[in-house]
Design a protein around this motif. Structure first.
Motif, PDB file in Angstrom:
ATOM      1  N   GLU A  12       0.833  -1.209   0.000  1.00  0.00           N
ATOM      2  CA  GLU A  12       0.000   0.000   0.000  1.00  0.00           C
ATOM      3  C   GLU A  12       0.864   1.254   0.000  1.00  0.00           C
ATOM      4  OE1 GLU A  12      -2.026   3.471   1.237  1.00  0.00           O
ATOM      5  OE2 GLU A  12      -0.567   2.467   2.532  1.00  0.00           O
ATOM      6  N   ARG A  13       1.918   1.266   0.796  1.00  0.00           N
ATOM      7  CA  ARG A  13       2.791   2.445   0.869  1.00  0.00           C
ATOM      8  C   ARG A  13       3.463   2.721  -0.472  1.00  0.00           C
ATOM      9  NH1 ARG A  13       6.456   0.101   5.065  1.00  0.00           N
ATOM     10  NH2 ARG A  13       7.872   1.761   4.385  1.00  0.00           N
ATOM     11  N   ALA A  14       3.961   1.660  -1.130  1.00  0.00           N
ATOM     12  CA  ALA A  14       4.652   1.852  -2.410  1.00  0.00           C
ATOM     13  C   ALA A  14       3.683   2.329  -3.493  1.00  0.00           C
ATOM     14  CB  ALA A  14       5.334   0.555  -2.832  1.00  0.00           C
ATOM     15  N   ARG A  15       2.522   1.710  -3.564  1.00  0.00           N
ATOM     16  CA  ARG A  15       1.559   2.082  -4.600  1.00  0.00           C
ATOM     17  C   ARG A  15       0.995   3.476  -4.374  1.00  0.00           C
ATOM     18  NH1 ARG A  15      -1.051  -4.024  -4.960  1.00  0.00           N
ATOM     19  NH2 ARG A  15       0.352  -4.762  -6.616  1.00  0.00           N
ATOM     20  N   HIS A  16       0.791   3.844  -3.116  1.00  0.00           N
ATOM     21  CA  HIS A  16       0.311   5.195  -2.839  1.00  0.00           C
ATOM     22  C   HIS A  16       1.346   6.227  -3.279  1.00  0.00           C
ATOM     23  CE1 HIS A  16      -1.917   8.342  -0.609  1.00  0.00           C
ATOM     24  NE2 HIS A  16      -0.700   8.861  -0.488  1.00  0.00           N
ATOM     25  N   ALA A  17       2.607   5.998  -2.924  1.00  0.00           N
ATOM     26  CA  ALA A  17       3.648   6.968  -3.269  1.00  0.00           C
ATOM     27  C   ALA A  17       3.792   7.108  -4.782  1.00  0.00           C
ATOM     28  CB  ALA A  17       4.972   6.551  -2.649  1.00  0.00           C
ATOM     29  N   ALA A  18       3.835   5.967  -5.504  1.00  0.00           N
ATOM     30  CA  ALA A  18       3.975   6.031  -6.963  1.00  0.00           C
ATOM     31  C   ALA A  18       2.774   6.716  -7.593  1.00  0.00           C
ATOM     32  CB  ALA A  18       4.156   4.628  -7.539  1.00  0.00           C
ATOM     33  N   GLY A  19       1.573   6.417  -7.088  1.00  0.00           N
ATOM     34  CA  GLY A  19       0.374   7.058  -7.615  1.00  0.00           C
ATOM     35  C   GLY A  19       0.323   8.541  -7.324  1.00  0.00           C
ATOM     36  N   TYR A  20       0.775   8.936  -6.134  1.00  0.00           N
ATOM     37  CA  TYR A  20       0.766  10.363  -5.795  1.00  0.00           C
ATOM     38  C   TYR A  20       1.782  11.127  -6.641  1.00  0.00           C
ATOM     39  CZ  TYR A  20      -0.216  14.392  -2.851  1.00  0.00           C
ATOM     40  OH  TYR A  20      -0.629  15.621  -2.416  1.00  0.00           O
ATOM     41  N   LEU A  21       2.951  10.541  -6.856  1.00  0.00           N
ATOM     42  CA  LEU A  21       3.952  11.189  -7.692  1.00  0.00           C
ATOM     43  C   LEU A  21       3.453  11.349  -9.123  1.00  0.00           C
ATOM     44  CD1 LEU A  21       7.099   9.332  -6.339  1.00  0.00           C
ATOM     45  CD2 LEU A  21       6.716  11.790  -6.198  1.00  0.00           C
ATOM     46  N   ARG A  22       2.708  10.372  -9.581  1.00  0.00           N
ATOM     47  CA  ARG A  22       2.179  10.435 -10.946  1.00  0.00           C
ATOM     48  C   ARG A  22       0.973  11.365 -11.046  1.00  0.00           C
ATOM     49  NH1 ARG A  22       0.449   5.298 -14.885  1.00  0.00           N
ATOM     50  NH2 ARG A  22       0.373   6.533 -16.796  1.00  0.00           N
ATOM     51  N   GLY A  23       0.278  11.561  -9.942  1.00  0.00           N
ATOM     52  CA  GLY A  23      -0.899  12.422  -9.971  1.00  0.00           C
ATOM     53  C   GLY A  23      -2.192  11.686 -10.062  1.00  0.00           C
ATOM     54  N   THR A  24      -2.169  10.342 -10.002  1.00  0.00           N
ATOM     55  CA  THR A  24      -3.411   9.575 -10.052  1.00  0.00           C
ATOM     56  C   THR A  24      -4.044   9.443  -8.677  1.00  0.00           C
ATOM     57  OG1 THR A  24      -2.143   7.515  -9.883  1.00  0.00           O
ATOM     58  CG2 THR A  24      -2.728   8.286 -12.099  1.00  0.00           C
TER      59      THR A  24
END
Length: 379
Positions: free
Chosen positions: A364-376
């Motif tokens: 969850e932490r990894a996917r949240h960070a990658a998604g937030y950086l991408r803007g999704t």
């Protein structure tokens, strides 16, 4: 004492991170890059801008280098043989690297050494594709150009002979493979030195989205210990039999009937090994540097029970730096690695690593960070 110079052909993010791993050791890098703006060219001090397909350029670049290595497999095999004839150590050498350059050569060699692969053969035209399909379970069939493909490029899944024309337009041989009914994709990453020392990282699960690696989980959850050991031993044996020096990634299918089949080989640091930057005692990049210099290899064991890598892909939100405040405050253990690339939709511009004791939390932490950086993700 003069520290050695590693010549790296290719200026992408793999070269950037390999250079980073060599800095603590005092290793000097020289880079052959397509442009001054390439990911590694932004951080390496000694950069030559030139065409890796030109032998004179390669020879000039190699002067002053103690060893040549790569962040891609596209240098013509005959050019690498010429460098070796000039007395320049090339690692991995051309006789090994050709198996990552040419899928037809790879399949023939793996067959010869008894490595399990999907059913396959070289096909000559759409009618031959139909014949290949009829020899097995029928369509669909996977078609691959034997050279030049990566990240889903140069690969087609066809449902009929009529759909099979496109791959032949490239003018290179085409490999047909059965479409494997697999549970998931795995990767076995190993590193081997010139004198034969080798280490194996834990087998990981690699999750793809639209043919591009999205998430890597280390170790692969729920993988039977005997099957994991078999995958590691297979990768180590491939490295030995093919004479690989440096990092080797063996991409695998785990089938529904409990087998593992080799999908692809990569003889360089690999996306499925990016988790090792923060999750292993010695990263794939540090061990690749050690291997090509014939230094003793480092410990590949993980630092935590679980490490997850998620690629950061470009989207419609170009200002990723402004997202750092949220990501870093939310997860102080988060590790962000950016490649210095312009943000374009679908382009790999970085990755994040997380680690810990609970897999669901780490994911969850990894996917949240990658998604937030991408803007999704915006909260």
């Amino acid at each position: 004492m003069t520290f050695p110079v590693v010549g790296m052909v290719g200026g992408g993010q793999l070269a950037r991170m390999t250079h980073e791993a060599g800095i603590p050791l005092g290793i000097r890098f020289k880079l052959l890059s397509d442009t001054p703006q390439d990911s590694a060219a932004q951080v390496v001090g000694d950069v030559v801008v030139g065409d890796y397909r030109d032998l004179d350029t390669l020879r000039a670049f190699a002067r002053g280098c103690d060893v040549i290595t790569f962040d891609h497999e596209h240098v013509p095999t005959e050019h690498l043989r010429a460098l070796e004839a000039d007395g320049i150590p090339v690692r991995p050498g051309p006789e090994a690297l050709v198996h990552a350059q040419d899928k037809g050569v790879m399949r023939a060699r793996l067959d010869a050494i008894g490595v399990p692969c999907p059913r396959h053969r070289i096909v000559t035209d759409p009618a031959d594709v139909a014949a290949f399909a009829a020899e097995g379970d029928g369509f669909p069939v996977v078609l691959k150009t034997v050279r030049g493909g990566y990240d889903g490029k140069g690969v087609w899944v066809v449902d009929s002979a009529e759909e099979a024309a496109e791959p032949f337009r490239a003018g290179v041989p085409v490999l047909a493979e059965e479409k494997v009914d697999f549970v998931r994709e795995l990767a076995a990453n190993v590193v081997r030195s010139p004198h034969g020392q080798a280490v194996a990282y834990p087998v990981v699960e690699s999750q793809q989205v639209n043919g591009v690696c999205d998430t890597v989980i280390a170790p692969a959850p729920g993988l039977d210990a005997d099957l994991a050991l078999r995958a590691e031993e297979m990768a180590l044996n491939i490295a030995k039999e093919l004479g690989v020096v440096g990092h080797l990634a063996v991409e695998l299918f785990q089938t529904r009937d409990g087998r593992i089949l080799v999908n692809e080989l990569a003889m360089r640091p690999h996306n499925s090994g990016h988790w090792t930057m923060d999750g292993a005692i010695t990263s794939q990049f540090a061990n690749h540097v050690r291997a090509v210099l014939d230094l003793p290899l480092g410990d590949p064991r993980p630092r935590a029970p679980w490490t997850v890598m998620v690629n950061v892909l470009g989207g419609d939100y170009p200002d990723m730096y402004s997202a750092y405040l949220h990501c870093m405050a939310r997860d102080p253990q988060l590790k962000i690695h950016m490649y210095g690339k312009d943000v374009k939709p679908g382009r790999k511009v970085g990755h994040v690593n997380t680690y810990g004791d609970d897999l669901d939390d780490v994911l969850e932490r990894a996917r949240h960070a990658a998604g937030y950086l991408r803007g999704t993700i915006t909260e």
